[in-house]
Design a protein around this motif. Structure first.
Motif, short mmCIF file in Angstrom:
data_model
loop_
_atom_site.label_atom_id
_atom_site.label_comp_id
_atom_site.label_asym_id
_atom_site.label_seq_id
_atom_site.Cartn_x
_atom_site.Cartn_y
_atom_site.Cartn_z
N PHE A 1 0.72 -1.08 -0.23
CA PHE A 1 -0.15 0.04 -0.17
C PHE A 1 0.81 0.84 -0.10
CE2 PHE A 1 -2.75 -3.42 1.43
CZ PHE A 1 -4.08 -3.28 1.23
N VAL A 2 0.37 1.91 -0.81
CA VAL A 2 1.05 3.21 -0.69
C VAL A 2 -0.40 4.41 -0.14
CG1 VAL A 2 2.39 5.68 -1.89
CG2 VAL A 2 2.35 2.77 -2.33
N VAL A 3 -0.33 4.76 0.74
CA VAL A 3 -1.47 5.41 1.61
C VAL A 3 -0.37 7.28 1.39
CG1 VAL A 3 -3.19 5.95 3.90
CG2 VAL A 3 -1.45 3.78 2.89
N VAL A 4 -1.71 8.01 0.97
CA VAL A 4 -1.38 9.37 0.79
C VAL A 4 -2.41 10.42 2.08
CG1 VAL A 4 -1.15 11.38 0.09
CG2 VAL A 4 -0.25 9.82 -1.16
N SER A 5 -1.73 10.75 3.21
CA SER A 5 -2.63 11.61 4.05
C SER A 5 -2.16 12.44 4.93
CB SER A 5 -2.76 10.37 5.24
OG SER A 5 -3.81 10.82 6.01
N SER A 6 -2.88 13.78 4.77
CA SER A 6 -2.43 14.82 5.50
C SER A 6 -2.83 14.75 7.51
CB SER A 6 -3.78 16.10 5.57
OG SER A 6 -5.13 15.82 4.94
N GLU A 7 -3.19 13.59 7.36
CA GLU A 7 -3.28 13.61 8.96
C GLU A 7 -2.20 12.53 9.28
OE1 GLU A 7 -5.87 14.18 10.45
OE2 GLU A 7 -6.91 14.84 8.96
N SER A 8 -1.09 13.07 10.09
CA SER A 8 -0.40 12.31 10.74
C SER A 8 -0.11 11.40 11.48
CB SER A 8 0.20 13.51 11.42
OG SER A 8 0.98 14.83 10.43
N PRO A 9 -1.53 10.98 12.52
CA PRO A 9 -1.57 10.24 13.35
C PRO A 9 -2.43 8.90 12.61
CG PRO A 9 -2.44 12.82 14.36
CD PRO A 9 -1.83 12.49 12.91
N GLU A 10 -2.36 9.53 11.45
CA GLU A 10 -3.02 8.02 10.67
C GLU A 10 -1.57 7.49 9.94
OE1 GLU A 10 -6.45 8.32 8.44
OE2 GLU A 10 -5.39 8.44 6.88
N LEU A 11 -0.77 8.18 9.62
CA LEU A 11 0.04 8.00 9.69
C LEU A 11 0.95 6.55 9.57
CD1 LEU A 11 1.20 10.63 6.95
CD2 LEU A 11 -0.10 8.60 5.74
N LEU A 12 1.08 7.59 10.90
CA LEU A 12 2.00 6.85 11.64
C LEU A 12 1.43 5.41 12.43
CD1 LEU A 12 3.18 9.90 13.77
CD2 LEU A 12 4.48 9.02 12.24
N GLY A 13 0.37 5.66 12.27
CA GLY A 13 -1.10 4.55 13.31
C GLY A 13 -0.66 3.62 11.99
N ILE A 14 -0.39 3.32 10.88
CA ILE A 14 -1.13 2.01 9.42
C ILE A 14 0.12 1.89 9.94
CG2 ILE A 14 -3.41 1.73 10.05
CD1 ILE A 14 -3.15 3.48 7.32
N CYS A 15 1.39 2.89 9.13
CA CYS A 15 2.29 3.02 8.54
C CYS A 15 3.98 2.31 8.27
CB CYS A 15 3.02 4.36 7.49
SG CYS A 15 1.11 5.20 6.39
N HIS A 16 4.93 1.40 7.55
CA HIS A 16 6.00 0.73 8.95
C HIS A 16 7.10 2.01 8.40
CE1 HIS A 16 3.86 -2.74 6.58
NE2 HIS A 16 4.12 -3.31 7.77
N ARG A 17 6.44 3.08 6.62
CA ARG A 17 7.90 3.65 6.80
C ARG A 17 6.24 5.04 6.67
NH1 ARG A 17 11.00 3.55 2.55
NH2 ARG A 17 10.06 2.13 1.57
N VAL A 18 7.30 6.79 6.55
CA VAL A 18 6.25 7.80 6.24
C VAL A 18 7.58 8.87 5.28
CG1 VAL A 18 5.09 9.77 6.67
CG2 VAL A 18 5.08 7.40 7.85
N LEU A 19 7.17 8.72 4.03
CA LEU A 19 8.03 9.56 3.06
C LEU A 19 7.53 10.89 3.31
CD1 LEU A 19 8.52 8.28 -0.74
CD2 LEU A 19 7.68 11.20 0.28
N ASP B 1 11.30 5.59 9.71
CA ASP B 1 10.82 4.51 9.53
C ASP B 1 9.86 4.12 10.65
OD1 ASP B 1 12.14 2.58 8.74
OD2 ASP B 1 13.78 3.13 9.60
N ALA B 2 8.96 3.99 10.94
CA ALA B 2 7.88 3.76 12.16
C ALA B 2 8.82 4.30 13.02
CB ALA B 2 6.96 2.35 11.85
N GLY B 3 8.51 3.22 13.31
CA GLY B 3 9.52 3.31 14.65
C GLY B 3 10.32 5.26 15.40
N GLU B 4 10.97 6.11 14.42
CA GLU B 4 11.68 7.09 14.81
C GLU B 4 10.51 8.01 14.50
OE1 GLU B 4 14.49 8.25 12.28
OE2 GLU B 4 14.21 7.14 10.41
N ALA B 5 9.27 8.14 13.28
CA ALA B 5 8.74 8.84 13.44
C ALA B 5 7.85 9.78 14.05
CB ALA B 5 8.08 8.44 11.74
N THR B 6 7.33 10.68 14.16
CA THR B 6 6.84 11.48 15.61
C THR B 6 5.97 12.73 14.74
OG1 THR B 6 8.01 12.85 16.05
CG2 THR B 6 8.10 10.81 17.02
N GLN B 7 4.73 13.01 14.96
CA GLN B 7 4.20 13.88 14.47
C GLN B 7 5.00 15.57 14.35
OE1 GLN B 7 0.30 15.36 15.33
NE2 GLN B 7 -0.45 13.44 16.35
N GLU B 8 5.78 15.29 15.45
CA GLU B 8 6.53 16.41 14.88
C GLU B 8 7.52 16.64 14.24
OE1 GLU B 8 5.98 15.29 17.60
OE2 GLU B 8 4.28 16.65 18.71
#
Lengths: 500, 371, 349
Positions: free
Chosen positions: A447-465, A477-484
């Motif tokens: 899956f590639v998920v484009v979203s403007s909701e950071s919590p959602e991306l953090l919640g369901i993604c392995h990695r966030v670009l 990486d999911a581990g290091e990513a935060t909303q900030e």
């Protein structure tokens, strides 16, 4: 409002609901889809008539005869779907039906006093809302946030002191959202009352003075802000506690399924590369205009890239149209469900099977098979509907979204490109969508998920670009990513950040 | 109560009932009241307002452009209401007229036909252009008697004489001469042929195919009815519009035959419609059994008479009309002579007894060398 | 909402708020499904108006309900119907084709001209039909490739083709087409049923199958319902769009064949205003001008309605001047009735 009851046929949309609004406050109104939020707001704004109960405004009992009457009483509603005329300017929109004319008694052919209307508009925007917007261009050229401000200005111009906002931040980016909140606070400080209807519970808790929760047409609770938090509101809304909203993610496989290299589309994005592994969920974050939507749309062939290569499951492919993309094993769920997703006027079956028809080589339709597919996926995803023959627009947003997701699940593609997959759907439907995404990832789909909701991306993604101005700012990486961190990279590039 | 009255009553009753059913739908539309024939009242009004159909009766108004004695080549604008079989025949006459006048060096003719019969605005455009270019004369066929009035005025003020042709009712004071034939005389001729052959044959049922509502239809109907109404045994049982076309002539005849399978005569105000009607008759093997009376003597109608499918048709002297147009214009513009306000040619009825007399050359342009 | 039914859920997937329900989901009974696909919901609405008018006519005109007259009505509705069936696709796709009447006239003329020049009858017919398809192809390509609005494009085509007809024919009908092979198309009959009527039924059957039973029809209506969504699910819009215009062009040529053969003459002014009759038939039948929904049976009823009214006016010998008023009013009443009952239905649900 006291004891408000509304029935649609045999269904009680509202049952004995009380609602009190004080001057100079922001009241949050929350509840799942179908809880009755919209219905009670439509009654208050005169669009529906109530079956029972009474409404008092400033202590006086009133019998709302229609939207115009509600407006006269100072009630303005700003709908989810913006109700501006796209080809008219801000000035013209604000003064529709209240045009100022030169000379004495105005009638339909009196000359318009354009100058005065323009001055008043600028005044409203600057003084009351604290913004400067180009009021001379058609509003279709303004951003969504600006359009919303113009709607609010229209409400203020009609001297409304009760302003209802229905899901106002749904389409806004973080920055615009903050500006809207500031406007709402300003209105409150000026003594206006605002009813704020939203699914974004964290925002509601942050903004509102009191929060009212509805469930299944009944009033559940009203409490001041300091006595509630998101978790407690959710449990009130669904009448129990929600299981973990975000599912646990299975680890992806090693094999790369989608590889994008140096993809460029003039004026939208430049030299973007990324790879998605089998079973991986890759999030794409970024502000509006960062190119995040253009990127997936380009991969899907809606506006084919100028340069760069796309490899699907090890095979270099050239995708010039969505038709090519589907043939390569890609699927795309657009953000604009209404205009780009559903086939209005047609059944769930029609909507669910349409993408899959391409795969059967036969010209003739096989209805029995369609029904089986529909029943299978609808029940797997928990679509609430009378039958597969029900018209799609009669479903709630969440159920519509599930049908659109099922449309692609039934095709069995390799990679799903999802744009804002949970926009405008309620909490439990969101959790359902997340669970199904994780579920299919476990079965080897990517899956590639484009979203403007950071919590959602953090919640369901392995990695966030994270994208910034058409380039990749960072891959987290999911581990290091935060909303900030996401917010941080959304406004500058990684190397610039390192320089600081 | 005579049979005629009874049958009319029945028709009216039925029509009234249908009308009542319709008025469920079509708010209060009064289809029922004058169900008999299309033309009666309307043309009476027209004729009373402006009776110019009597040959020679009309005096010039003095408002038209005066006669001139122009030397050299004359430029003439010629505008029929459409380019069809009839006007082609007129045009053949016009060209022969030009040959007679001395050929192309004497008269230069510009022909502009509107794209369809009802496109009066097309006609307005061409006539306006001719006026502004200062043509020496303009000949126009009118579909609607009043449409071009302002142009006629403008042309006359500029000294350009206006001639009309094949125009049933011309009320304007600005034209010099109306060339053609008496449209009502055509209708009378059709009726007279029926009277001559059927007046002693007991009750005879007649079905009519009318053209689009307008002066051509109403004038022909007026002439027809004025004769036929004197013979109570000759009864018009149905009279319906068929839009001047073959396709509608066919379908309307089919429908009429359903309601009145026992008609003896089918009359059409134009051969095209009559030929459509003939197709309907052929499908029921009724050709030759129901007498078809056409109008215009188109070549197909001519052939149909020889074959026995048509009983008769009216030749309106189209080619002669064309020759008359040129000779009248020449007289007025080049010779400076006064011309009659109305130049009408006679109409001829052809049936199997005299069809052999008709010279097929009359359909086409015959170059001077061949004469 | 609490009373809405839920698809059966697998135990693992059943959410907290879903109501368990015995499988499978409720399905409308088969017969209703067949009827609704046969007539479409809107055709069901126009049917009462049609029945009412037929009933009124059979009471008032003795000869209305005779085999002969019904055959007449069928024969008279053929030309518009054949085009209207194809036009149901165009309009269902959200397009429109105004050039059909002119195409009918031109192709009829073309066939007649070829035959009169001694070309084999069947070759001439085939060439005429191909010409119709070609005109549709040009329309379709212009609309698709250049993105011209279908209304403007086919309006221009209509004007051009009418002009070409006049240039080609010099305003004079082509006659002398009494070739028996050719006559068969418009005047022949098989087992007592006129060939044109059979052709109409055949075209209806083919169109019905295409529209309701194939992917093709599904895609056409999907494009009409939501063009952007159709593109995004991977439907090749271009080819379908062009093919639909080819279909109307072809159908117009077929009408040209039947009409020319029926009259044994090709008339320059043939099929005047057919485009309007066609649109009226389709819209009366309940197909939305916005596209997305189409009812082929509705179109058939719409075409029949107009033919029946014209027939009735002739049978009752209604005054000429009233004809247009009555026909226009009936169209208006038919669509108003449709709109009103749609509104009532929306209120009830």
């Amino acid at each position: 409002m006291r004891g408000i009851t509304k029935r649609f046929g045999a269904t009680h949309a509202l049952r004995d609901v009380d609602l009190t609004l004080f001057p100079g406050e922001v009241l949050g109104l929350v509840g799942e889809n179908g809880a009755g939020k919209s219905t009670i707001m439509k009654i208050l704004s005169g669009a529906y008539s109530k079956d029972d109960g009474d409404i008092r405004i400033r202590g006086e009992a009133v019998d709302l005869r229609g939207p115009a009457h509600a407006q006269e009483l100072g009630i303005a509603i700003i709908y989810q779907e913006l109700s501006l005329f796209p080809d008219l300017t801000a000035v013209e929109n604000i003064f529709v039906r209240h045009e100022k004319c030169r000379g004495g008694r105005p009638w339909i052919l009196s000359p318009l006093d354009r100058g005065a209307m323009r001055d008043r508009t600028l005044d409203l925007l600057r003084e009351d809302l604290g913004v400067v917007i180009d009021v001379d261009v058609p509003v279709s050229r303004l951003s969504l946030a600006e359009k919303q401000l113009i709607e609010i200005a229209r409400a203020l111009h009609s001297r409304a002191d009760i302003i209802i906002m229905d899901e106002p931040t749904e389409a806004l980016e973080a920055e615009e959202r903050e500006r809207l909140f500031a406007t709402v606070r300003r209105l409150r400080d000026a003594g206006k009352s605002v009813i704020y209807v939203s699914h974004q519970l964290d925002q509601v808790v942050g903004l509102c003075d009191r929060v009212t929760v509805l469930r299944d047409g009944s009033h559940v609770s009203t409490a001041p802000r300091d006595q509630v938090d998101v978790a407690s509101i959710i449990s009130l809304m669904i009448g129990g506690s929600l299981e973990e909203q975000y599912p646990t993610l299975p680890p992806p496989a090693e094999e790369t399924v989608l590889q994008v290299e140096d993809l460029t589309l003039a004026r939208d994005f430049e030299k973007v590369s990324f790879a998605v592994r089998r079973g991986e969920i890759l999030g794409i974050a970024g502000l509006n205009g960062s190119g995040k939507n253009a990127l997936v749309r380009s991969v899907y062939g809606i506006r084919p890239p100028d340069e760069g290569t796309v490899t699907v499951a090890g095979r270099r492919v050239t995708i010039r149209s969505p038709k090519d993309a589907t043939a390569c094993g890609l699927a795309f769920l657009p953000a604009e469900r209404k205009t780009e997703g559903v086939f209005t006027g047609h059944s769930i079956r029609w909507n669910l099977t349409i993408a899959g028809l391409r795969r059967t080589s036969r010209l003739r339709l096989r209805r029995e098979q369609e029904r089986q597919v529909t029943d299978r996926y609808a029940s797997e995803l928990g679509v609430k509907a009378a039958s597969g023959e029900q018209e799609i627009t009669l479903l709630s947003g969440g159920n519509q979204q599930k049908v659109l997701l099922a449309r692609w699940l039934a095709v069995d593609p390799e990679v799903f490109l999802l744009e804002e997959p949970t926009r405008g759907i309620d909490v439990s439907a969101k959790a359902d969508v997340y669970r199904h995404i994780a579920d299919y990832a476990r079965r080897g789909k990517s899956f590639v998920v484009v979203s403007s909701e950071s919590p959602e991306l953090l919640g369901i993604c392995h990695r966030v670009l994270v994208m910034y101005e058409g380039r990749v700012a960072a891959v987290l990486d999911a581990g290091e990513a935060t909303q900030e961190l996401i917010a941080h990279y959304s406004v500058q590039r990684a190397e610039e950040a390192a320089d600081e | 109560m005579t049979r005629t009255q009874r049958s009319t009553r029945r028709t009216r009753l039925r029509t009234a009932a249908f009308g009542a059913a319709l008025s469920l739908v079509a708010a209060g539309c009064a289809t029922s009241n004058q169900a008999s024939s299309a033309s009666g009242d309307a043309k009476a009004g027209v004729a009373a307002k402006c009776d110019v159909t009597k040959e020679g009766n009309v005096k010039s108004s003095g408002l038209e452009a005066p006669p001139t004695k122009k030397k050299g080549q004359l430029r003439i604008g010629f505008s029929p209401t459409a380019m069809d079989t009839y006007y082609k025949r007129v045009l053949a006459g016009v060209r022969e007229g030009i040959d007679a006048a001395g050929g192309k060096s004497k008269i230069k003719l510009d022909v502009q036909a509107p794209s369809s019969q009802s496109a009066t605005d097309d006609q307005v455009r061409s006539v306006e252009a001719w006026i502004s270019q200062g043509y020496d004369a303009i000949a126009v066929a009118l579909y609607n008697e009043n449409a071009l009035e302002p142009l006629f005025k403008k042309a006359s003020e500029k000294g350009i004489p206006i001639f009309t042709f094949n125009s049933p009712v011309v009320c304007s004071p600005y034209y010099v001469s109306n060339i053609g034939y008496d449209q009502s005389e055509g209708g009378r001729a059709q009726a007279q042929w029926i009277v001559d052959h059927y007046k002693n044959k007991g009750t005879v049922k007649i079905a009519m195919l009318e053209g689009l509502p307008g002066p051509h239809t109403s004038e022909r109907m007026r002439g027809f009815n004025s004769v036929i109404s004197k013979y109570p045994n000759l009864k018009v049982v149905a009279s319906q519009p068929a839009g001047w076309t073959r396709a509608q002539g066919l379908s309307v005849t089919e429908n009429i035959l359903t309601a009145h399978p026992d008609i003896d005569i089918l009359v059409a105000l134009y051969d095209e419609m009559a030929l459509g009607g003939l197709e309907a008759l052929k499908a029921r093997n009724l050709q030759g059994k129901i007498a078809v009376v056409g109008y215009e003597n188109m070549s197909e109608a001519n052939a149909a008479i020889k074959k026995g499918d048509f009983a008769a048709t009216v030749d309106t002297g189209a080619k002669q009309e064309g020759r008359n147009i040129i000779s009248t214009i020449e007289k007025y513009v080049a010779d400076g002579q006064r011309v009659p306000r109305t130049v009408f040619d006679k109409v001829t009825v052809y049936d199997k007894t005299n069809i052999a007399d008709f010279n097929p050359d009359d359909y086409v342009y015959v170059p001077p060398a061949k004469k | 909402m609490s009373d809405s039914k839920t698809y059966p859920q697998t135990p693992a997937a059943s959410g907290a708020s879903s109501v368990p329900q015995a499988a499978p989901a409720v399905r409308p009974p088969r017969a209703a499904g067949f009827l609704s696909s046969m007539f479409g919901s809107s055709a069901g609405r126009i049917l009462p108006v049609f029945v009412l008018i037929v009933a009124a006519l059979s009471l008032t005109a003795n000869d209305f309900l005779t085999v002969d007259n019904i055959t007449n009505v069928l024969r008279q509705m053929v030309f518009v119907s054949v085009i209207a069936f194809a036009a149901t696709f165009v309009i269902g796709m959200g397009g429109i084709d105004l050039s059909v009447g002119a195409t009918t006239a031109l192709t009829g003329l073309f066939m007649a001209d070829l035959m009169l020049q001694g070309v084999n009858i069947y070759l001439a017919v085939l060439a005429g039909l191909l010409l119709g398809g070609l005109i549709g192809l040009v329309n379709g390509l212009l609309i698709d490739r250049l993105g011209i609005s279908p209304f403007i494009c086919t309006l221009a085509a209509m004007i051009i083709l009418r002009g070409v007809v006049m240039v080609y024919s010099q305003g004079v009908p082509l006659t002398g087409l009494g070739f028996s092979e050719f006559q068969w198309f418009g005047q022949g009959s098989i087992a007592g049923v006129p060939v044109p009527v059979l052709a109409m039924v055949l075209v209806f059957a083919v169109c019905w199958y295409l529209l309701y039973r194939t992917k093709y029809g599904r895609y056409v209506l999907s494009i009409g319902s939501n063009r952007e969504a159709a593109r995004l699910v991977g439907i090749g819009i271009s080819r379908i769009q062009v093919s639909v215009y080819v279909m109307t062009g072809f159908a117009a040529a077929l009408a040209g064949l039947l009409l020319t053969s029926r009259l044994e003459a090709a008339m320059p002014e043939a099929a005047t205003n057919y485009e309007l009759d066609v649109i009226a038939a389709v819209v009366i039948g309940g197909t939305s001008l916005n596209g997305g929904k189409a009812s082929l049976a509705g179109t058939a009823i719409g075409a029949a309605l107009m033919a029946v009214v014209r027939n009735g006016l002739n049978l009752l010998n209604v005054n000429t001047f009233w004809h247009q008023v009555v026909i226009g009013s009936i169209i208006l009443v038919a669509v108003s009735f449709d709109a009103l009952s749609a509104r009532r239905r929306a209120k009830a649900s």
